[in-house]
Design a protein around this motif. Structure first.
Motif, PDB file in Angstrom:
ATOM      1  N   ALA A  47       0.837  -1.204   0.000  1.00  0.00           N
ATOM      2  CA  ALA A  47       0.000   0.000   0.000  1.00  0.00           C
ATOM      3  C   ALA A  47       0.873   1.256   0.000  1.00  0.00           C
ATOM      4  O   ALA A  47       0.561   2.230  -0.688  1.00  0.00           O
ATOM      5  CB  ALA A  47      -0.931   0.001   1.216  1.00  0.00           C
ATOM      6  N   GLU A  48       1.961   1.233   0.745  1.00  0.00           N
ATOM      7  CA  GLU A  48       2.884   2.370   0.754  1.00  0.00           C
ATOM      8  C   GLU A  48       3.533   2.555  -0.610  1.00  0.00           C
ATOM      9  O   GLU A  48       3.680   3.690  -1.081  1.00  0.00           O
ATOM     10  CB  GLU A  48       3.959   2.164   1.825  1.00  0.00           C
ATOM     11  CG  GLU A  48       3.437   2.266   3.233  1.00  0.00           C
ATOM     12  CD  GLU A  48       4.438   1.847   4.297  1.00  0.00           C
ATOM     13  OE1 GLU A  48       4.144   2.065   5.479  1.00  0.00           O
ATOM     14  OE2 GLU A  48       5.505   1.277   3.946  1.00  0.00           O
ATOM     15  N   ALA A  49       3.893   1.470  -1.277  1.00  0.00           N
ATOM     16  CA  ALA A  49       4.476   1.559  -2.620  1.00  0.00           C
ATOM     17  C   ALA A  49       3.455   2.130  -3.601  1.00  0.00           C
ATOM     18  O   ALA A  49       3.792   2.971  -4.439  1.00  0.00           O
ATOM     19  CB  ALA A  49       4.966   0.195  -3.091  1.00  0.00           C
ATOM     20  N   ASP A  50       2.206   1.699  -3.488  1.00  0.00           N
ATOM     21  CA  ASP A  50       1.154   2.185  -4.373  1.00  0.00           C
ATOM     22  C   ASP A  50       0.885   3.670  -4.174  1.00  0.00           C
ATOM     23  O   ASP A  50       0.488   4.361  -5.104  1.00  0.00           O
ATOM     24  CB  ASP A  50      -0.138   1.390  -4.174  1.00  0.00           C
ATOM     25  CG  ASP A  50      -0.030  -0.040  -4.691  1.00  0.00           C
ATOM     26  OD1 ASP A  50       0.918  -0.342  -5.446  1.00  0.00           O
ATOM     27  OD2 ASP A  50      -0.905  -0.858  -4.335  1.00  0.00           O
ATOM     28  N   ARG A  51       1.109   4.164  -2.976  1.00  0.00           N
ATOM     29  CA  ARG A  51       0.918   5.591  -2.677  1.00  0.00           C
ATOM     30  C   ARG A  51       2.154   6.429  -3.000  1.00  0.00           C
ATOM     31  O   ARG A  51       2.161   7.631  -2.816  1.00  0.00           O
ATOM     32  CB  ARG A  51       0.585   5.776  -1.197  1.00  0.00           C
ATOM     33  CG  ARG A  51      -0.794   5.344  -0.831  1.00  0.00           C
ATOM     34  CD  ARG A  51      -1.072   5.692   0.631  1.00  0.00           C
ATOM     35  NE  ARG A  51      -2.386   5.247   1.023  1.00  0.00           N
ATOM     36  CZ  ARG A  51      -2.657   4.043   1.521  1.00  0.00           C
ATOM     37  NH1 ARG A  51      -1.695   3.175   1.719  1.00  0.00           N
ATOM     38  NH2 ARG A  51      -3.891   3.715   1.841  1.00  0.00           N
ATOM     39  N   ASP A  56      11.279   0.990  -2.959  1.00  0.00           N
ATOM     40  CA  ASP A  56      12.040  -0.258  -2.937  1.00  0.00           C
ATOM     41  C   ASP A  56      11.247  -1.445  -3.469  1.00  0.00           C
ATOM     42  O   ASP A  56      11.730  -2.567  -3.449  1.00  0.00           O
ATOM     43  CB  ASP A  56      12.533  -0.560  -1.520  1.00  0.00           C
ATOM     44  CG  ASP A  56      11.413  -0.737  -0.518  1.00  0.00           C
ATOM     45  OD1 ASP A  56      10.299  -0.233  -0.768  1.00  0.00           O
ATOM     46  OD2 ASP A  56      11.650  -1.371   0.524  1.00  0.00           O
ATOM     47  N   ARG A  57      10.017  -1.202  -3.947  1.00  0.00           N
ATOM     48  CA  ARG A  57       9.233  -2.284  -4.554  1.00  0.00           C
ATOM     49  C   ARG A  57       8.324  -1.699  -5.617  1.00  0.00           C
ATOM     50  O   ARG A  57       8.039  -0.510  -5.623  1.00  0.00           O
ATOM     51  CB  ARG A  57       8.450  -3.059  -3.501  1.00  0.00           C
ATOM     52  CG  ARG A  57       7.439  -2.286  -2.747  1.00  0.00           C
ATOM     53  CD  ARG A  57       6.842  -3.022  -1.561  1.00  0.00           C
ATOM     54  NE  ARG A  57       6.434  -4.362  -1.899  1.00  0.00           N
ATOM     55  CZ  ARG A  57       6.301  -5.341  -1.012  1.00  0.00           C
ATOM     56  NH1 ARG A  57       6.533  -5.107   0.257  1.00  0.00           N
ATOM     57  NH2 ARG A  57       5.926  -6.544  -1.363  1.00  0.00           N
ATOM     58  N   LEU A  58       7.883  -2.548  -6.536  1.00  0.00           N
ATOM     59  CA  LEU A  58       7.023  -2.115  -7.624  1.00  0.00           C
ATOM     60  C   LEU A  58       5.611  -1.859  -7.127  1.00  0.00           C
ATOM     61  O   LEU A  58       5.143  -2.508  -6.197  1.00  0.00           O
ATOM     62  CB  LEU A  58       6.969  -3.194  -8.714  1.00  0.00           C
ATOM     63  CG  LEU A  58       8.273  -3.535  -9.415  1.00  0.00           C
ATOM     64  CD1 LEU A  58       8.058  -4.703 -10.371  1.00  0.00           C
ATOM     65  CD2 LEU A  58       8.817  -2.339 -10.155  1.00  0.00           C
ATOM     66  N   THR A  59       4.930  -0.915  -7.783  1.00  0.00           N
ATOM     67  CA  THR A  59       3.530  -0.689  -7.461  1.00  0.00           C
ATOM     68  C   THR A  59       2.702  -1.833  -8.043  1.00  0.00           C
ATOM     69  O   THR A  59       3.180  -2.607  -8.877  1.00  0.00           O
ATOM     70  CB  THR A  59       3.027   0.639  -8.043  1.00  0.00           C
ATOM     71  OG1 THR A  59       3.069   0.556  -9.470  1.00  0.00           O
ATOM     72  CG2 THR A  59       3.847   1.823  -7.558  1.00  0.00           C
ATOM     73  N   THR A  60       1.465  -1.914  -7.633  1.00  0.00           N
ATOM     74  CA  THR A  60       0.574  -2.948  -8.153  1.00  0.00           C
ATOM     75  C   THR A  60       0.393  -2.789  -9.658  1.00  0.00           C
ATOM     76  O   THR A  60       0.377  -3.774 -10.400  1.00  0.00           O
ATOM     77  CB  THR A  60      -0.783  -2.887  -7.422  1.00  0.00           C
ATOM     78  OG1 THR A  60      -0.555  -3.030  -6.013  1.00  0.00           O
ATOM     79  CG2 THR A  60      -1.733  -3.950  -7.905  1.00  0.00           C
ATOM     80  N   ALA A  61       0.295  -1.548 -10.132  1.00  0.00           N
ATOM     81  CA  ALA A  61       0.147  -1.294 -11.561  1.00  0.00           C
ATOM     82  C   ALA A  61       1.379  -1.753 -12.332  1.00  0.00           C
ATOM     83  O   ALA A  61       1.271  -2.371 -13.398  1.00  0.00           O
ATOM     84  CB  ALA A  61      -0.105   0.192 -11.801  1.00  0.00           C
ATOM     85  N   GLU A  62       2.559  -1.474 -11.793  1.00  0.00           N
ATOM     86  CA  GLU A  62       3.800  -1.900 -12.450  1.00  0.00           C
ATOM     87  C   GLU A  62       3.916  -3.424 -12.493  1.00  0.00           C
ATOM     88  O   GLU A  62       4.350  -3.987 -13.488  1.00  0.00           O
ATOM     89  CB  GLU A  62       5.015  -1.309 -11.728  1.00  0.00           C
ATOM     90  CG  GLU A  62       5.127   0.199 -11.883  1.00  0.00           C
ATOM     91  CD  GLU A  62       6.162   0.813 -10.963  1.00  0.00           C
ATOM     92  OE1 GLU A  62       6.668   1.891 -11.300  1.00  0.00           O
ATOM     93  OE2 GLU A  62       6.478   0.220  -9.905  1.00  0.00           O
ATOM     94  N   GLY A  64       1.413  -5.464 -12.629  1.00  0.00           N
ATOM     95  CA  GLY A  64       0.467  -5.893 -13.649  1.00  0.00           C
ATOM     96  C   GLY A  64       1.019  -5.746 -15.056  1.00  0.00           C
ATOM     97  O   GLY A  64       0.795  -6.592 -15.921  1.00  0.00           O
ATOM     98  N   GLU A  65       1.740  -4.651 -15.291  1.00  0.00           N
ATOM     99  CA  GLU A  65       2.357  -4.441 -16.607  1.00  0.00           C
ATOM    100  C   GLU A  65       3.385  -5.518 -16.918  1.00  0.00           C
ATOM    101  O   GLU A  65       3.474  -5.985 -18.057  1.00  0.00           O
ATOM    102  CB  GLU A  65       3.052  -3.074 -16.651  1.00  0.00           C
ATOM    103  CG  GLU A  65       2.124  -1.899 -16.767  1.00  0.00           C
ATOM    104  CD  GLU A  65       2.884  -0.582 -16.783  1.00  0.00           C
ATOM    105  OE1 GLU A  65       4.028  -0.549 -17.285  1.00  0.00           O
ATOM    106  OE2 GLU A  65       2.313   0.407 -16.290  1.00  0.00           O
ATOM    107  N   LEU A  66       4.153  -5.919 -15.927  1.00  0.00           N
ATOM    108  CA  LEU A  66       5.164  -6.933 -16.158  1.00  0.00           C
ATOM    109  C   LEU A  66       4.549  -8.296 -16.463  1.00  0.00           C
ATOM    110  O   LEU A  66       5.137  -9.093 -17.189  1.00  0.00           O
ATOM    111  CB  LEU A  66       6.094  -7.041 -14.944  1.00  0.00           C
ATOM    112  CG  LEU A  66       7.032  -5.867 -14.747  1.00  0.00           C
ATOM    113  CD1 LEU A  66       7.834  -6.049 -13.461  1.00  0.00           C
ATOM    114  CD2 LEU A  66       7.976  -5.734 -15.932  1.00  0.00           C
ATOM    115  N   LYS A  67       3.380  -8.560 -15.892  1.00  0.00           N
ATOM    116  CA  LYS A  67       2.719  -9.839 -16.155  1.00  0.00           C
ATOM    117  C   LYS A  67       2.228  -9.863 -17.580  1.00  0.00           C
ATOM    118  O   LYS A  67       2.207 -10.770 -18.291  1.00  0.00           O
ATOM    119  CB  LYS A  67       1.555 -10.067 -15.199  1.00  0.00           C
ATOM    120  CG  LYS A  67       1.994 -10.425 -13.816  1.00  0.00           C
ATOM    121  CD  LYS A  67       0.802 -10.715 -12.936  1.00  0.00           C
ATOM    122  CE  LYS A  67       1.268 -11.056 -11.543  1.00  0.00           C
ATOM    123  NZ  LYS A  67       0.183 -11.314 -10.631  1.00  0.00           N
TER     124      LYS A  67
END
Length: 67
Positions: A47-51, A56-62, A64-67
């Motif tokens: 949640a912190e990465a998404d905000r 230090d980690r990919l967002t949920t959107a990123e 998804g793009e990699l998948k």
């Protein structure tokens, strides 16, 4: 195919909100809600990465793009 989620999305969101709003330790919130503390720790970090609060980690959107 991904494995089914053990905890419903509503519980995840509630747990994250409680950690952020109250400032209580993750372990205490997890115990109160019946979740594993490391699962909750991961949800809070994501949640912190998404905000944009962590880099230090990919967002949920990123992810998804990699998948």
């Amino acid at each position: 195919m991904a494995a089914p989620r053990k905890y419903p999305d509503e519980l995840r969101e509630r747990a994250i909100r409680e950690v952020r709003a109250t400032g209580r330790p993750i372990a205490h919130v997890a115990k109160d809600l019946g979740t594993h503390k490391e699962a909750l720790r991961g949800w809070v970090r994501q949640a912190e990465a998404d905000r944009g609060e962590r880099d230090d980690r990919l967002t949920t959107a990123e992810q998804g793009e990699l998948k």
